[in-house]
Enzyme design. Structure first.
Site, mmCIF file in Angstrom:
data_model
loop_
_atom_site.group_PDB
_atom_site.id
_atom_site.type_symbol
_atom_site.label_atom_id
_atom_site.label_comp_id
_atom_site.label_asym_id
_atom_site.label_seq_id
_atom_site.Cartn_x
_atom_site.Cartn_y
_atom_site.Cartn_z
ATOM 1 N N SER A 131 13.207 5.091 -11.976
ATOM 2 C CA SER A 131 13.786 4.032 -13.383
ATOM 3 C C SER A 131 14.381 2.987 -12.621
ATOM 4 O O SER A 131 14.951 3.256 -11.597
ATOM 5 C CB SER A 131 14.900 5.250 -14.178
ATOM 6 O OG SER A 131 15.375 5.168 -15.134
ATOM 7 N N LYS A 170 18.528 9.200 -9.876
ATOM 8 C CA LYS A 170 17.747 8.564 -9.916
ATOM 9 C C LYS A 170 17.790 7.854 -8.796
ATOM 10 O O LYS A 170 16.807 7.211 -8.069
ATOM 11 C CB LYS A 170 17.484 7.599 -11.397
ATOM 12 C CG LYS A 170 17.249 8.860 -12.354
ATOM 13 C CD LYS A 170 15.363 9.561 -12.307
ATOM 14 C CE LYS A 170 14.008 9.070 -12.142
ATOM 15 N NZ LYS A 170 13.355 9.831 -11.656
HETATM 16 P P1 NAP Z 1 10.631 14.342 -20.056
HETATM 17 O O1 NAP Z 1 9.702 15.009 -21.030
HETATM 18 O O2 NAP Z 1 11.699 16.081 -19.705
HETATM 19 O O3 NAP Z 1 9.709 15.958 -18.671
HETATM 20 C C1 NAP Z 1 10.604 16.300 -17.337
HETATM 21 C C2 NAP Z 1 9.562 17.281 -16.336
HETATM 22 O O4 NAP Z 1 10.567 17.064 -15.317
HETATM 23 C C3 NAP Z 1 9.272 17.980 -17.903
HETATM 24 O O5 NAP Z 1 7.866 18.106 -17.197
HETATM 25 C C4 NAP Z 1 9.827 18.949 -16.558
HETATM 26 O O6 NAP Z 1 9.214 20.261 -16.870
HETATM 27 C C5 NAP Z 1 10.381 18.227 -15.012
HETATM 28 N N1 NAP Z 1 10.706 18.889 -14.490
HETATM 29 C C6 NAP Z 1 12.875 19.582 -14.948
HETATM 30 N N2 NAP Z 1 13.263 19.348 -14.353
HETATM 31 C C7 NAP Z 1 12.079 20.616 -13.259
HETATM 32 C C8 NAP Z 1 12.281 21.491 -11.640
HETATM 33 N N3 NAP Z 1 13.490 22.131 -11.355
HETATM 34 N N4 NAP Z 1 11.663 21.770 -11.536
HETATM 35 C C9 NAP Z 1 9.560 21.435 -11.778
HETATM 36 N N5 NAP Z 1 9.642 20.241 -12.990
HETATM 37 C C10 NAP Z 1 10.950 20.027 -13.315
HETATM 38 O O7 NAP Z 1 11.371 13.307 -19.186
HETATM 39 P P2 NAP Z 1 10.694 12.314 -18.686
HETATM 40 O O8 NAP Z 1 10.953 11.173 -20.202
HETATM 41 O O9 NAP Z 1 8.784 11.872 -19.394
HETATM 42 O O10 NAP Z 1 10.363 11.015 -17.646
HETATM 43 C C11 NAP Z 1 9.447 11.914 -16.755
HETATM 44 C C12 NAP Z 1 10.604 10.820 -15.647
HETATM 45 O O11 NAP Z 1 10.536 9.904 -16.125
HETATM 46 C C13 NAP Z 1 11.443 11.203 -14.591
HETATM 47 O O12 NAP Z 1 11.265 10.720 -13.794
HETATM 48 C C14 NAP Z 1 12.515 10.464 -15.266
HETATM 49 O O13 NAP Z 1 13.750 10.362 -14.761
HETATM 50 C C15 NAP Z 1 11.544 8.892 -15.449
HETATM 51 N N6 NAP Z 1 11.692 8.108 -16.796
HETATM 52 C C16 NAP Z 1 11.774 8.410 -17.929
HETATM 53 C C17 NAP Z 1 12.107 7.656 -18.349
HETATM 54 C C18 NAP Z 1 12.716 8.001 -19.673
HETATM 55 O O14 NAP Z 1 12.965 6.889 -21.153
HETATM 56 N N7 NAP Z 1 11.968 8.974 -20.551
HETATM 57 C C19 NAP Z 1 13.146 6.416 -18.034
HETATM 58 C C20 NAP Z 1 12.483 6.146 -16.816
HETATM 59 C C21 NAP Z 1 11.915 6.039 -15.415
HETATM 60 P P3 NAP Z 1 9.557 21.758 -18.080
HETATM 61 O O15 NAP Z 1 8.583 21.288 -18.482
HETATM 62 O O16 NAP Z 1 9.236 22.874 -16.636
HETATM 63 O O17 NAP Z 1 10.643 21.751 -17.922
#
Ligand code: NAP
Length: 353
Positions: A131, A170
């Protein structure tokens, strides 16, 4: 044209997630077999959108049960894969216990993936969804940069368990990944550092904080105005494209800032006004002193220290590496905002007006 090797399956961790959904869509339409690691493979409601994608594409999806906190639980899903996309990590800002809710899954989870990669005999490349939160901690940090702009050379050194814990999680996770990658030469690490991801989700009910951020423009929380918070945004489909290029361009290497626009909350609100004027979209910028005064009273997760270090201060990144090295082109900001807002309405997360 990106040459995509379909001879081996690829692993996507956190397959239920917002960002992962579009990565999987692109992989399936390219004809790949996707090993989708999820916490609960029998939760059909959270997988329906992925099943639908697989049914209408030339690719195949196979689900594997895995948890970031359970050691070795990704080994089976990784078997036979050359590429691993590690996206799983909680993205939530309102936490009561940052250690267990954010740091453990991010850091121990990434370590768990790294250990599986080390044990694997097939993995050649790990694409890590880091991130911009690993690049900077507060907008104020811009003053410490070499040229007044955040680049891939910058690291977040100001976040902690108490202050900006998501950013801290992160940063720790990405640092652990680089440490493991630098100890060996059998597999390569390629890192993506997106800013705030926006745009429609394939599963509009994903847990991502992104939905909450955009929802507040229409649910009345900002009816009196928006704080002058500078931030970067990028469309989720551009983030997915960046992941594919990071995986399949042989020369891709290092970190990549993935961010379409240097913007702010009031400027994002402006993009919605022409079409969604019936909603309580913020029409003015709140004075920073008022935000400082009111912040902890209206939202537990926004501290005065956060306001002091971020509100009224610009946020600028250099995204030129993503364009140069990955050939990424960013879609228009207004399109991403409008499509996400429309989806929030269609999925019942905002009222119809
Ligand atoms: P999200 O929709 O909340 O996805 C998070 C994922 O992580 C879900 O599939 C969740 O699974 C999984 N997860 C959480 N805890 C877990 C655990 N203990 N074991 C296995 N899986 C687990 O969020 P997102 O926005 O798509 O984020 C995805 C990635 O992108 C992350 O690494 C985040 O830091 C990065 N990112 C996001 C943004 C943004 O603005 N959205 C920006 C920069 C980077 P469950 O469905 O089982 O909960």
């Amino acid at each position: 044209m990106l040459a995509i090797d379909t001879s081996h399956p690829v692993l996507v961790t956190g397959a239920t997630g917002y960002v992962a959904g579009w990565i999987i869509a692109r992989l399936l339409e390219s004809g790949l077999t996707v090993h989708a690691a999820v916490r609960n493979p029998s939760d059909n409601t959270r997988l329906a959108h992925l099943d639908k994608l697989a049914a209408s594409s030339s690719g195949t999806i196979r689900y594997f049960k895995a948890d970031l906190l359970s050691e070795g639980s990704y080994d089976e899903a990784m078997a036979g894969c050359r590429i691993v996309f590690h996206t799983a990590s909680p993205f939530t800002l309102d936490v009561r216990d940052p250690q267990t809710q954010l740091i453990d899954p991010a850091l121990r989870g990434t370590q768990n993936i790294l250990d599986s990669v080390e044990r694997s005999v097939t993995v050649e490349r790990l694409v890590l969804t880091s991130s911009c939160a690993a690049i900077y901690g507060d907008n104020r940090d811009l003053k410490q940069t070499a040229n007044g702009v955040f680049t891939e050379d910058d690291w977040n050194t100001t976040s902690s368990l108490q202050h900006q814990p998501y950013f801290y999680s992160k940063t720790l996770a990405e640092r652990a990944a680089w440490k493991a990658a630098e100890r060996q030469s059998r597999w390569k690490l390629v890192v993506l550092n997106p800013s705030l991801v926006i745009g429609p989700g394939l599963n509009p009910h994903a847990t991502s904080e992104s939905f909450n951020v955009i929802r507040q423009f229409g649910d009345g929380r900002m009816r009196f105005g928006a704080p002058d918070l500078g931030l970067g945004v990028v469309d989720v489909r551009d983030v997915a494209e960046a992941h594919l290029r990071a995986a399949f361009l042989p020369e891709a290497s290092g970190r990549h800032i993935i961010s379409g626009y240097n913007t702010s909350l009031p400027a994002l609100a402006q993009t919605l006004l022409p079409r969604y004027a019936a909603y309580p979209i913020p029409r003015r910028t709140l004075p920073t002193w008022l935000v400082w005064l009111a912040a902890p009273l209206t939202d537990r997760s926004i501290t005065r220290r956060f306001v002091r270090n971020n509100v009224g201060l610009p946020w600028i990144v250099d995204n030129s590496k993503s364009q140069r090295a990955l050939g990424l082109r960013y879609r228009p900001l207004r399109e991403s905002m409008h499509e996400m807002f429309a989806q929030l309405i269609a999925s019942g997360q905002l009222p119809k007006h």
